[in-house]
Design an enzyme around this catalytic site. Structure first.
Site, short mmCIF file in Angstrom:
data_model
loop_
_atom_site.label_atom_id
_atom_site.label_comp_id
_atom_site.label_asym_id
_atom_site.label_seq_id
_atom_site.Cartn_x
_atom_site.Cartn_y
_atom_site.Cartn_z
N ARG A 182 1.44 4.27 -3.09
CA ARG A 182 1.23 5.70 -2.80
C ARG A 182 2.50 6.50 -3.00
NH1 ARG A 182 -2.41 2.53 -0.49
NH2 ARG A 182 -4.42 3.34 0.24
N GLY A 206 -6.32 -3.60 -7.51
CA GLY A 206 -7.44 -2.71 -7.18
C GLY A 206 -6.95 -1.35 -6.72
N SER A 232 0.83 -1.22 0.00
CA SER A 232 0.00 0.00 0.00
C SER A 232 0.86 1.25 0.00
CB SER A 232 -0.89 0.01 1.25
OG SER A 232 -1.85 -1.01 1.17
N ASP A 259 -6.88 -7.79 4.95
CA ASP A 259 -6.09 -8.59 4.02
C ASP A 259 -5.51 -9.85 4.68
OD1 ASP A 259 -6.62 -6.82 2.02
OD2 ASP A 259 -4.71 -5.77 2.18
C1 S3P Z 1 -5.67 -1.26 0.07
C2 S3P Z 1 -6.88 -1.21 0.68
C3 S3P Z 1 -7.68 -2.40 1.00
C4 S3P Z 1 -6.86 -3.67 0.88
C5 S3P Z 1 -6.00 -3.69 -0.33
C6 S3P Z 1 -5.04 -2.51 -0.33
C7 S3P Z 1 -4.97 0.01 -0.18
O1 S3P Z 1 -8.75 -2.47 0.08
O2 S3P Z 1 -7.69 -4.79 0.91
O3 S3P Z 1 -5.27 -4.87 -0.40
O4 S3P Z 1 -3.76 -0.01 -0.49
O5 S3P Z 1 -5.59 1.07 -0.07
P1 S3P Z 1 -10.11 -1.66 0.33
O6 S3P Z 1 -9.80 -0.23 0.28
O7 S3P Z 1 -11.00 -2.06 -0.81
O8 S3P Z 1 -10.62 -2.12 1.65
#
Ligand code: S3P
Length: 427
Positions: free
Chosen positions: A27, A94, A23, A315
Protein backbone atom coordinates in the site's frame (compact mmCIF):
# COMPACT_ATOMS: atom_id res chain seq x y z
CA UNK A 1 13.30 -25.82 -6.82
CA UNK A 2 15.25 -25.70 -3.56
CA UNK A 3 15.12 -28.38 -0.90
CA UNK A 4 16.03 -27.71 2.74
CA UNK A 5 16.34 -30.24 5.50
CA UNK A 6 15.56 -28.90 8.95
CA UNK A 7 16.44 -30.84 12.09
CA UNK A 8 14.74 -30.43 15.45
CA UNK A 9 16.17 -27.61 17.58
CA UNK A 10 17.58 -28.37 21.02
CA UNK A 11 16.70 -24.86 22.11
CA UNK A 12 15.53 -21.60 20.57
CA UNK A 13 16.79 -18.27 21.88
CA UNK A 14 17.17 -14.81 20.48
CA UNK A 15 15.83 -11.50 19.32
CA UNK A 16 14.55 -11.19 15.79
CA UNK A 17 13.49 -8.19 13.79
CA UNK A 18 11.26 -9.70 11.13
CA UNK A 19 10.92 -7.81 7.83
CA UNK A 20 8.48 -5.01 7.11
CA UNK A 21 4.80 -5.78 6.78
CA UNK A 22 3.85 -7.07 3.35
CA UNK A 23 0.35 -5.58 3.26
CA UNK A 24 1.57 -2.17 4.43
CA UNK A 25 4.54 -2.23 2.01
CA UNK A 26 2.27 -2.86 -1.00
CA UNK A 27 0.00 0.00 0.00
CA UNK A 28 2.84 2.41 0.79
CA UNK A 29 4.22 1.83 -2.72
CA UNK A 30 0.90 2.08 -4.56
CA UNK A 31 -0.56 5.03 -2.70
CA UNK A 32 2.65 7.04 -2.78
CA UNK A 33 2.88 6.37 -6.53
CA UNK A 34 -0.53 8.08 -6.78
CA UNK A 35 0.38 10.97 -4.49
CA UNK A 36 1.52 14.44 -5.51
CA UNK A 37 5.07 14.70 -4.20
CA UNK A 38 7.94 12.58 -2.91
CA UNK A 39 7.97 10.11 -0.05
CA UNK A 40 10.50 7.84 1.63
CA UNK A 41 9.24 4.50 2.93
CA UNK A 42 11.59 2.87 5.44
CA UNK A 43 11.57 -0.82 6.34
CA UNK A 44 9.84 -1.60 3.03
CA UNK A 45 9.65 -5.37 2.44
CA UNK A 46 11.77 -6.18 -0.64
CA UNK A 47 10.20 -9.65 -0.95
CA UNK A 48 8.98 -11.06 -4.27
CA UNK A 49 5.35 -9.94 -3.79
CA UNK A 50 6.14 -6.30 -3.13
CA UNK A 51 8.71 -6.35 -5.94
CA UNK A 52 5.83 -7.41 -8.22
CA UNK A 53 3.93 -4.32 -7.11
CA UNK A 54 6.95 -2.11 -7.79
CA UNK A 55 7.47 -3.64 -11.24
CA UNK A 56 3.82 -3.11 -12.15
CA UNK A 57 3.95 0.49 -10.93
CA UNK A 58 7.04 1.14 -13.03
CA UNK A 59 5.33 -0.24 -16.14
CA UNK A 60 2.56 2.28 -15.45
CA UNK A 61 5.08 5.11 -15.38
CA UNK A 62 5.69 5.47 -11.64
CA UNK A 63 9.11 6.69 -10.54
CA UNK A 64 10.73 4.93 -7.57
CA UNK A 65 14.09 3.70 -6.35
CA UNK A 66 14.85 1.02 -3.80
CA UNK A 67 17.98 0.99 -1.68
CA UNK A 68 17.92 -2.02 0.66
CA UNK A 69 14.70 -1.56 2.58
CA UNK A 70 14.30 2.14 1.77
CA UNK A 71 11.88 2.92 -1.00
CA UNK A 72 11.74 6.41 -2.45
CA UNK A 73 8.73 7.24 -4.57
CA UNK A 74 8.11 10.29 -6.70
CA UNK A 75 4.33 10.29 -6.99
CA UNK A 76 2.76 10.58 -10.43
CA UNK A 77 -0.43 12.11 -9.02
CA UNK A 78 -3.82 10.40 -8.74
CA UNK A 79 -4.38 10.59 -12.49
CA UNK A 80 -0.74 10.51 -13.54
CA UNK A 81 -0.17 6.83 -14.35
CA UNK A 82 0.00 5.95 -18.04
CA UNK A 83 -1.12 3.02 -20.13
CA UNK A 84 1.37 0.17 -19.88
CA UNK A 85 2.78 -1.09 -23.17
CA UNK A 86 2.79 -4.68 -21.96
CA UNK A 87 1.08 -7.16 -19.69
CA UNK A 88 1.33 -6.41 -15.95
CA UNK A 89 2.85 -9.44 -14.21
CA UNK A 90 1.71 -9.66 -10.58
CA UNK A 91 3.76 -12.82 -9.91
CA UNK A 92 2.39 -14.68 -6.87
CA UNK A 93 0.74 -11.60 -5.41
CA UNK A 94 -3.03 -11.43 -5.02
CA UNK A 95 -2.70 -8.06 -3.31
CA UNK A 96 -0.92 -6.60 -6.36
CA UNK A 97 -3.52 -7.89 -8.78
CA UNK A 98 -6.66 -7.06 -6.82
CA UNK A 99 -5.61 -3.63 -5.55
CA UNK A 100 -4.23 -2.58 -8.93
CA UNK A 101 -7.54 -3.62 -10.55
CA UNK A 102 -9.14 -1.04 -8.24
CA UNK A 103 -6.67 1.69 -9.19
CA UNK A 104 -6.80 0.91 -12.92
CA UNK A 105 -10.61 0.97 -12.84
CA UNK A 106 -10.18 4.72 -12.36
CA UNK A 107 -8.25 5.08 -15.64
CA UNK A 108 -9.66 5.11 -19.14
CA UNK A 109 -6.78 2.92 -20.38
CA UNK A 110 -6.46 -0.75 -21.29
CA UNK A 111 -4.64 -2.92 -18.76
CA UNK A 112 -4.00 -6.65 -18.67
CA UNK A 113 -2.92 -8.25 -15.40
CA UNK A 114 -1.58 -11.77 -15.03
CA UNK A 115 0.44 -13.79 -12.56
CA UNK A 116 2.08 -17.11 -11.82
CA UNK A 117 0.32 -20.48 -12.01
CA UNK A 118 -1.04 -20.10 -8.45
CA UNK A 119 -2.38 -16.57 -8.95
CA UNK A 120 -4.01 -17.61 -12.22
CA UNK A 121 -6.20 -20.07 -10.28
CA UNK A 122 -7.34 -17.56 -7.64
CA UNK A 123 -10.79 -15.94 -7.73
CA UNK A 124 -10.95 -12.52 -9.39
CA UNK A 125 -14.74 -12.24 -9.75
CA UNK A 126 -14.76 -10.86 -6.22
CA UNK A 127 -13.10 -7.66 -7.46
CA UNK A 128 -14.49 -7.71 -11.00
CA UNK A 129 -18.07 -7.73 -9.73
CA UNK A 130 -18.07 -4.51 -7.66
CA UNK A 131 -15.77 -2.71 -10.10
CA UNK A 132 -18.21 -3.51 -12.92
CA UNK A 133 -21.03 -2.14 -10.80
CA UNK A 134 -19.00 1.06 -10.57
CA UNK A 135 -18.77 1.21 -14.35
CA UNK A 136 -15.43 -0.42 -15.22
CA UNK A 137 -15.14 -3.01 -17.96
CA UNK A 138 -13.43 -6.07 -16.54
CA UNK A 139 -12.88 -9.31 -18.37
CA UNK A 140 -10.77 -12.38 -17.90
CA UNK A 141 -10.62 -16.10 -18.42
CA UNK A 142 -13.68 -18.10 -17.44
CA UNK A 143 -16.04 -15.14 -17.82
CA UNK A 144 -13.81 -12.77 -15.92
CA UNK A 145 -13.30 -15.08 -12.97
CA UNK A 146 -9.62 -15.85 -13.55
CA UNK A 147 -6.47 -13.99 -14.61
CA UNK A 148 -5.27 -12.85 -17.04
CA UNK A 149 -7.72 -10.08 -16.33
CA UNK A 150 -8.29 -7.00 -18.47
CA UNK A 151 -9.46 -3.66 -17.15
CA UNK A 152 -10.79 -0.67 -19.06
CA UNK A 153 -11.80 1.93 -16.51
CA UNK A 154 -12.91 5.54 -16.33
CA UNK A 155 -16.17 7.36 -15.52
CA UNK A 156 -16.90 5.44 -12.32
CA UNK A 157 -19.86 5.98 -10.03
CA UNK A 158 -19.86 5.38 -6.30
CA UNK A 159 -21.70 2.30 -5.01
CA UNK A 160 -22.69 0.76 -1.72
CA UNK A 161 -21.20 -2.71 -1.73
CA UNK A 162 -21.85 -5.44 0.83
CA UNK A 163 -18.87 -7.80 0.49
CA UNK A 164 -19.92 -11.46 0.46
CA UNK A 165 -16.55 -12.44 2.02
CA UNK A 166 -14.34 -10.56 4.48
CA UNK A 167 -11.52 -9.58 2.15
CA UNK A 168 -9.15 -6.66 2.64
CA UNK A 169 -8.14 -6.94 -0.99
CA UNK A 170 -11.70 -6.54 -2.23
CA UNK A 171 -12.41 -3.75 0.25
CA UNK A 172 -9.22 -1.97 -0.82
CA UNK A 173 -9.91 -2.36 -4.56
CA UNK A 174 -13.36 -0.82 -4.17
CA UNK A 175 -12.09 2.02 -1.96
CA UNK A 176 -9.26 2.78 -4.39
CA UNK A 177 -11.73 2.89 -7.28
CA UNK A 178 -13.85 5.12 -5.06
CA UNK A 179 -11.09 7.76 -5.21
CA UNK A 180 -12.01 8.18 -8.89
CA UNK A 181 -15.79 7.70 -8.68
CA UNK A 182 -18.58 10.20 -8.71
CA UNK A 183 -20.22 10.45 -5.30
CA UNK A 184 -19.64 8.31 -2.26
CA UNK A 185 -18.45 4.69 -2.28
CA UNK A 186 -19.32 2.52 0.72
CA UNK A 187 -18.03 -0.98 1.51
CA UNK A 188 -19.67 -3.11 4.18
CA UNK A 189 -17.63 -5.96 5.63
CA UNK A 190 -19.08 -9.16 7.10
CA UNK A 191 -16.07 -9.50 9.46
CA UNK A 192 -13.13 -7.22 10.18
CA UNK A 193 -10.56 -7.43 7.36
CA UNK A 194 -7.23 -5.62 7.72
CA UNK A 195 -7.69 -1.85 7.53
CA UNK A 196 -4.28 -0.59 6.35
CA UNK A 197 -5.71 0.96 3.18
CA UNK A 198 -8.21 3.08 5.10
CA UNK A 199 -5.59 4.21 7.60
CA UNK A 200 -3.10 5.18 4.93
CA UNK A 201 -5.65 6.92 2.69
CA UNK A 202 -6.83 8.98 5.67
CA UNK A 203 -3.23 9.91 6.53
CA UNK A 204 -2.79 11.06 2.91
CA UNK A 205 -5.78 13.38 3.12
CA UNK A 206 -8.52 11.30 1.48
CA UNK A 207 -12.07 11.53 2.86
CA UNK A 208 -12.41 8.09 4.44
CA UNK A 209 -14.89 7.36 7.20
CA UNK A 210 -15.69 4.29 9.22
CA UNK A 211 -19.18 3.72 10.55
CA UNK A 212 -19.61 0.38 12.28
CA UNK A 213 -18.95 -2.35 9.75
CA UNK A 214 -18.89 0.07 6.80
CA UNK A 215 -16.12 2.22 5.33
CA UNK A 216 -16.90 5.08 2.98
CA UNK A 217 -14.73 7.17 0.71
CA UNK A 218 -15.31 10.29 -1.39
CA UNK A 219 -13.44 11.13 -4.58
CA UNK A 220 -10.17 12.94 -4.05
CA UNK A 221 -8.50 15.68 -6.08
CA UNK A 222 -5.04 14.65 -4.85
CA UNK A 223 -3.26 12.57 -2.22
CA UNK A 224 -0.43 13.94 -0.06
CA UNK A 225 2.73 11.82 -0.08
CA UNK A 226 3.28 9.84 3.11
CA UNK A 227 6.81 9.22 4.34
CA UNK A 228 6.70 6.46 6.90
CA UNK A 229 8.31 3.48 8.54
CA UNK A 230 6.63 0.15 7.86
CA UNK A 231 5.98 -1.88 11.04
CA UNK A 232 7.51 -5.35 11.23
CA UNK A 233 5.19 -7.99 9.80
CA UNK A 234 3.09 -9.86 12.36
CA UNK A 235 2.42 -12.51 9.71
CA UNK A 236 6.20 -13.17 9.57
CA UNK A 237 6.56 -12.92 13.36
CA UNK A 238 3.79 -15.53 13.60
CA UNK A 239 6.25 -18.35 12.79
CA UNK A 240 8.59 -17.43 15.64
CA UNK A 241 5.68 -16.80 18.01
CA UNK A 242 4.51 -20.36 17.39
CA UNK A 243 8.05 -21.76 17.55
CA UNK A 244 8.69 -20.00 20.85
CA UNK A 245 5.52 -21.35 22.43
CA UNK A 246 5.52 -24.86 20.98
CA UNK A 247 9.20 -25.67 21.54
CA UNK A 248 9.94 -27.00 25.04
CA UNK A 249 13.06 -24.84 25.56
CA UNK A 250 12.51 -21.46 23.96
CA UNK A 251 12.43 -17.76 24.60
CA UNK A 252 12.17 -15.44 21.61
CA UNK A 253 11.79 -11.67 21.40
CA UNK A 254 10.30 -10.06 18.31
CA UNK A 255 10.87 -6.34 18.03
CA UNK A 256 8.62 -3.65 16.57
CA UNK A 257 5.83 -5.94 15.40
CA UNK A 258 2.65 -4.41 13.99
CA UNK A 259 -0.25 -5.24 16.29
CA UNK A 260 -3.10 -3.65 14.35
CA UNK A 261 -6.19 -5.27 15.93
CA UNK A 262 -7.34 -6.51 12.50
CA UNK A 263 -4.18 -8.66 12.41
CA UNK A 264 -3.81 -10.08 15.94
CA UNK A 265 -6.21 -13.04 15.84
CA UNK A 266 -3.28 -15.46 16.16
CA UNK A 267 -2.13 -13.86 19.42
CA UNK A 268 -5.66 -14.12 20.82
CA UNK A 269 -5.98 -17.75 19.74
CA UNK A 270 -2.58 -18.73 21.15
CA UNK A 271 -3.28 -16.96 24.45
CA UNK A 272 -6.55 -18.88 24.67
CA UNK A 273 -4.45 -22.04 24.19
CA UNK A 274 -2.34 -21.05 27.20
CA UNK A 275 0.53 -19.42 25.32
CA UNK A 276 2.89 -17.21 27.33
CA UNK A 277 2.97 -14.10 25.13
CA UNK A 278 3.87 -10.72 26.56
CA UNK A 279 3.66 -7.53 24.58
CA UNK A 280 5.74 -4.53 25.58
CA UNK A 281 4.71 -0.91 25.46
CA UNK A 282 2.59 -0.02 22.45
CA UNK A 283 3.82 2.76 20.17
CA UNK A 284 2.80 4.06 16.77
CA UNK A 285 4.87 3.48 13.63
CA UNK A 286 3.64 4.63 10.22
CA UNK A 287 0.14 5.17 11.61
CA UNK A 288 0.03 1.59 12.91
CA UNK A 289 0.30 0.28 16.49
CA UNK A 290 3.49 -1.75 17.16
CA UNK A 291 5.03 -3.48 20.17
CA UNK A 292 7.81 -5.86 21.09
CA UNK A 293 6.58 -9.39 21.67
CA UNK A 294 8.21 -11.98 23.94
CA UNK A 295 7.19 -15.64 23.78
CA UNK A 296 8.27 -18.51 26.03
CA UNK A 297 7.75 -22.27 25.97
CA UNK A 298 4.20 -23.01 27.04
CA UNK A 299 1.92 -25.92 27.76
CA UNK A 300 -0.64 -25.41 25.02
CA UNK A 301 -4.17 -26.78 24.99
CA UNK A 302 -6.54 -27.28 22.09
CA UNK A 303 -9.27 -24.68 21.49
CA UNK A 304 -11.91 -23.80 18.92
CA UNK A 305 -10.94 -20.87 16.70
CA UNK A 306 -13.83 -19.38 14.74
CA UNK A 307 -15.61 -16.26 13.49
CA UNK A 308 -13.94 -12.86 13.67
CA UNK A 309 -10.78 -14.33 15.21
CA UNK A 310 -10.26 -16.38 12.06
CA UNK A 311 -10.73 -13.30 9.85
CA UNK A 312 -8.11 -11.55 11.99
CA UNK A 313 -5.57 -14.37 11.53
CA UNK A 314 -6.42 -15.67 8.09
CA UNK A 315 -2.77 -15.77 6.94
CA UNK A 316 -1.63 -17.41 10.17
CA UNK A 317 -3.67 -20.62 9.90
CA UNK A 318 -0.71 -22.81 8.83
CA UNK A 319 1.33 -21.51 11.79
CA UNK A 320 -1.58 -22.03 14.19
CA UNK A 321 -1.93 -25.60 12.93
CA UNK A 322 1.66 -26.28 14.00
CA UNK A 323 0.96 -24.93 17.50
CA UNK A 324 -2.16 -27.12 17.57
CA UNK A 325 -0.09 -30.17 16.60
CA UNK A 326 1.96 -29.65 19.79
CA UNK A 327 -1.01 -28.87 22.07
CA UNK A 328 -2.87 -31.20 24.39
CA UNK A 329 -6.22 -32.19 22.88
CA UNK A 330 -7.86 -31.14 19.67
CA UNK A 331 -7.90 -27.70 18.05
CA UNK A 332 -10.66 -26.87 15.62
CA UNK A 333 -10.43 -24.10 13.05
CA UNK A 334 -13.89 -23.14 11.75
CA UNK A 335 -15.28 -20.47 9.39
CA UNK A 336 -12.07 -20.58 7.39
CA UNK A 337 -13.31 -21.47 3.88
CA UNK A 338 -11.21 -18.56 2.53
CA UNK A 339 -8.11 -20.67 3.22
CA UNK A 340 -9.02 -22.72 0.16
CA UNK A 341 -8.28 -19.78 -2.17
CA UNK A 342 -4.97 -18.53 -0.80
CA UNK A 343 -1.54 -19.09 -2.41
CA UNK A 344 -2.40 -22.78 -2.08
CA UNK A 345 -5.56 -24.49 -0.79
CA UNK A 346 -4.27 -24.06 2.74
CA UNK A 347 -6.80 -26.44 4.28
CA UNK A 348 -5.74 -29.26 1.99
CA UNK A 349 -2.01 -28.47 1.91
CA UNK A 350 -1.59 -27.79 5.64
CA UNK A 351 -3.53 -30.95 6.48
CA UNK A 352 -1.72 -33.22 4.04
CA UNK A 353 1.77 -31.96 4.90
CA UNK A 354 1.25 -32.19 8.66
CA UNK A 355 -0.18 -35.68 8.12
CA UNK A 356 3.07 -36.52 6.32
CA UNK A 357 4.82 -35.68 9.62
CA UNK A 358 2.55 -38.01 11.56
CA UNK A 359 0.09 -35.40 12.84
CA UNK A 360 -3.57 -36.36 12.88
CA UNK A 361 -5.47 -33.68 10.98
CA UNK A 362 -9.02 -33.90 9.76
CA UNK A 363 -9.73 -31.73 6.75
CA UNK A 364 -13.16 -30.07 6.74
CA UNK A 365 -14.94 -27.94 4.13
CA UNK A 366 -14.38 -24.72 6.04
CA UNK A 367 -11.55 -25.59 8.37
CA UNK A 368 -9.72 -28.43 10.05
CA UNK A 369 -9.38 -30.32 13.30
CA UNK A 370 -5.84 -30.95 14.53
CA UNK A 371 -5.08 -33.50 17.20
CA UNK A 372 -2.14 -32.52 19.37
CA UNK A 373 0.79 -34.83 20.05
CA UNK A 374 4.24 -35.22 18.60
CA UNK A 375 5.47 -34.03 15.22
CA UNK A 376 7.67 -36.52 13.45
CA UNK A 377 10.17 -36.27 10.64
CA UNK A 378 9.50 -36.82 6.96
CA UNK A 379 9.42 -35.32 3.50
CA UNK A 380 7.02 -32.47 2.75
CA UNK A 381 6.49 -29.83 0.08
CA UNK A 382 5.49 -26.17 0.03
CA UNK A 383 3.26 -26.21 -3.09
CA UNK A 384 4.96 -22.88 -3.83
CA UNK A 385 3.21 -21.39 -0.80
CA UNK A 386 5.53 -19.25 1.33
CA UNK A 387 3.50 -19.53 4.50
CA UNK A 388 3.22 -23.30 4.26
CA UNK A 389 7.00 -23.60 3.77
CA UNK A 390 7.66 -21.53 6.90
CA UNK A 391 5.05 -23.34 9.00
CA UNK A 392 6.62 -26.68 8.04
CA UNK A 393 10.05 -25.39 9.04
CA UNK A 394 8.67 -24.46 12.46
CA UNK A 395 7.08 -27.91 12.70
CA UNK A 396 10.54 -29.36 12.09
CA UNK A 397 12.14 -27.21 14.81
CA UNK A 398 9.54 -28.44 17.30
CA UNK A 399 9.49 -32.04 16.08
CA UNK A 400 11.38 -35.26 16.67
CA UNK A 401 12.99 -35.94 13.29
CA UNK A 402 14.51 -34.32 10.22
CA UNK A 403 12.04 -32.70 7.84
CA UNK A 404 12.92 -32.32 4.15
CA UNK A 405 11.04 -29.37 2.63
CA UNK A 406 10.76 -29.22 -1.16
CA UNK A 407 10.03 -25.79 -2.59
CA UNK A 408 11.81 -24.00 0.26
CA UNK A 409 12.55 -21.01 -2.00
CA UNK A 410 8.89 -19.92 -1.66
CA UNK A 411 9.78 -18.05 1.55
CA UNK A 412 11.22 -15.23 -0.57
CA UNK A 413 7.67 -14.10 -1.34
CA UNK A 414 7.34 -12.51 2.10
CA UNK A 415 10.44 -13.29 4.19
CA UNK A 416 13.68 -13.59 2.19
CA UNK A 417 15.88 -13.91 5.33
CA UNK A 418 13.71 -16.60 6.93
CA UNK A 419 16.30 -19.40 6.80
CA UNK A 420 19.03 -17.14 8.23
CA UNK A 421 16.78 -16.10 11.12
CA UNK A 422 15.93 -19.75 11.77
CA UNK A 423 19.62 -20.64 12.10
CA UNK A 424 20.23 -17.63 14.38
CA UNK A 425 17.49 -18.74 16.78
CA UNK A 426 18.87 -22.25 16.91
CA UNK A 427 22.48 -21.15 17.55
C1 S3P B 1 -4.14 -9.09 2.13
C2 S3P B 1 -5.40 -9.53 2.41
C3 S3P B 1 -5.71 -10.93 2.70
C4 S3P B 1 -4.47 -11.74 2.98
C5 S3P B 1 -3.36 -11.45 2.03
C6 S3P B 1 -2.99 -9.98 2.09
C7 S3P B 1 -3.95 -7.65 1.87
O1 S3P B 1 -6.36 -11.48 1.57
O2 S3P B 1 -4.76 -13.11 2.98
O3 S3P B 1 -2.24 -12.21 2.34
O4 S3P B 1 -2.80 -7.17 1.87
O5 S3P B 1 -4.94 -6.95 1.65
P1 S3P B 1 -7.94 -11.30 1.34
O6 S3P B 1 -8.21 -9.87 1.16
O7 S3P B 1 -8.23 -12.08 0.10
O8 S3P B 1 -8.58 -11.88 2.56
Amino acid sequence: MTTRTISPARRLRGTISVPGDKSVSHRAAMLNALASGEAAVHNFLPGDDCMSTLAVLRQLGADWSLDGATLRVRGAGLRGLREADGVLDCGNSGTTMRLMCGVLAGYDVHSVLTGDASLRTRPMARVAEPLRQMGARIDGRDGGRLAPVSVRGGALRGIRYAMPVASAQVKSAVLLAGLYAEGETIVEEPAPARDHTERMLAAMGAHVRREGAAVSIRPAAALSPLSMRVPNDISAAAFWIVAGLAHPDAEITLTGVGINPTRTGLIDALRAMGGDISTGEERTVGGEPVADIVVRSSRLEGVVVAGDTVARMIDEAPALAVAAARAAGTTEVRDAGELRVKESDRIATTASQLQALGVRVEERDNGMAIEGGAIGGGAVRSFGDHRLAMALAVAALCGTGDVRIDGAEAVSVSYPAFWDDLERLRA
